[in-house]
Design an enzyme around this catalytic site. Structure first.
Site, PDB file in Angstrom:
ATOM      1  N   SER A 136       0.850  -1.190   0.000  1.00 11.53           N
ATOM      2  CA  SER A 136       0.000   0.000   0.000  1.00 11.53           C
ATOM      3  C   SER A 136       0.880   1.232   0.000  1.00 11.53           C
ATOM      4  O   SER A 136       2.016   1.206   0.491  1.00 11.53           O
ATOM      5  CB  SER A 136      -0.895   0.013   1.238  1.00 11.53           C
ATOM      6  OG  SER A 136      -1.507   1.280   1.403  1.00 11.53           O
ATOM      7  N   TYR A 149      -2.156  -0.521  10.036  1.00  8.71           N
ATOM      8  CA  TYR A 149      -2.177  -0.880   8.622  1.00  8.71           C
ATOM      9  C   TYR A 149      -0.912  -0.395   7.932  1.00  8.71           C
ATOM     10  O   TYR A 149      -0.273  -1.131   7.167  1.00  8.71           O
ATOM     11  CB  TYR A 149      -3.414  -0.276   7.961  1.00  8.71           C
ATOM     12  CG  TYR A 149      -3.606  -0.631   6.508  1.00  8.71           C
ATOM     13  CD1 TYR A 149      -4.176  -1.844   6.132  1.00  8.71           C
ATOM     14  CD2 TYR A 149      -3.236   0.254   5.495  1.00  8.71           C
ATOM     15  CE1 TYR A 149      -4.372  -2.173   4.808  1.00  8.71           C
ATOM     16  CE2 TYR A 149      -3.420  -0.062   4.168  1.00  8.71           C
ATOM     17  CZ  TYR A 149      -3.990  -1.272   3.826  1.00  8.71           C
ATOM     18  OH  TYR A 149      -4.171  -1.588   2.502  1.00  8.71           O
TER      19      TYR A 149
END
Length: 241
Positions: A136, A149
């Site tokens: 990501s 995350y």
């Protein structure tokens, strides 16, 4: 082509796009899902139009022991591993309980590492293989309210770089793809105005598509990328470049 590609999280938007791209290249597919059985069956039907073999496996990769359970379900050796499973959590770190933190770490980092470890021996024996990790943009730059995350995606990026060095002599390549803002269900909580504001932040002025991510994954797992190893490729329209 008599090669097999394992895609975790194949029922999601990016996973589905990757599955269709790899099916078009002639790979046999093993499609993993957790909850969305209806969607993964639909994706499998679409991929069967390419006359390929498909196996569907279910597992909750946020649980301890999930990697072993999934490996035991596989019907054949794997040539390409695409680690794509994931979920988002938006909120302050102080609002996350310990169980949520542990599940996020297990899902996004521990299970991919363990599953790779279990699948590597057959790749090493053949002296060939490809591993592509979907990371990501937040693994590169970090994001407020997505601290865990960001941390686990950053860990995956380091995993890619380290493993590529370790496996370089075997002919196995390891790379990552770090998507930016992609038009998927993960953005479903954004309203119209919020999406417009997000698009305005991106130099290209739009969101990316799952197939743009899938195209990058397909390239990295092909012989056309034979000297690309240990890299994190950002697909983000020059957002946070």
């Amino acid at each position: 082509m008599n090669q097999t590609c394992l895609i975790t999280g194949a029922s999601g938007d990016i996973g589905a796009a990757i599955a269709k791209k790899m099916a078009a290249r002639g790979f046999s597919l093993i499609l993993h899902y957790y909850k969305n059985k209806e969607n993964v069956l639909k994706i499998a039907d679409e991929c069967r139009l390419y006359n390929i073999d498909i196996q569907i496996v279910q597992a909750d990769l946020s649980k301890r022991g999930a990697a072993t359970a999934l490996k035991n379900e596989l019907s054949k050796p794997i040539d390409v591993i695409i680690h794509n499973s994931g979920s988002s959590y938006y909120g302050l770190l102080t609002d996350m309980n310990d169980e949520e933190i542990e599940k996020n770490i297990q899902l996004h980092l521990t299970t991919p590492i363990q599953l790779t470890k279990l699948l590597l021996p057959s790749m090493v024996a053949k002296q060939s293989g490809n591993i592509v990790v979907i990371s990501s943009i937040w693994g590169l730059v970090g994001a407020s309210c997505e601290v865990v995350y960001s941390a686990v995606k950053g860990g995956l990026n380091s995993f890619v770089k380290a493993l590529a060095k370790e496996l370089g002599p075997t002919g196995i390549r390891v790379n990552g793809v770090a998507p930016g803002a992609i038009k998927t269900n993960m953005l479903s909580s954004f309203n119209h105005d919020e999406l417009e504001m997000l698009e305005e932040e991106i130099p290209m002025g739009r969101l990316g598509t799952p197939f743009e991510v899938a195209n990058t994954v397909s390239f990295l797992s092909s012989n056309e990328a034979s000297y690309i190893n240990g890299q994190i490729i950002s697909v983000n329209g020059a957002w946070y470049c």
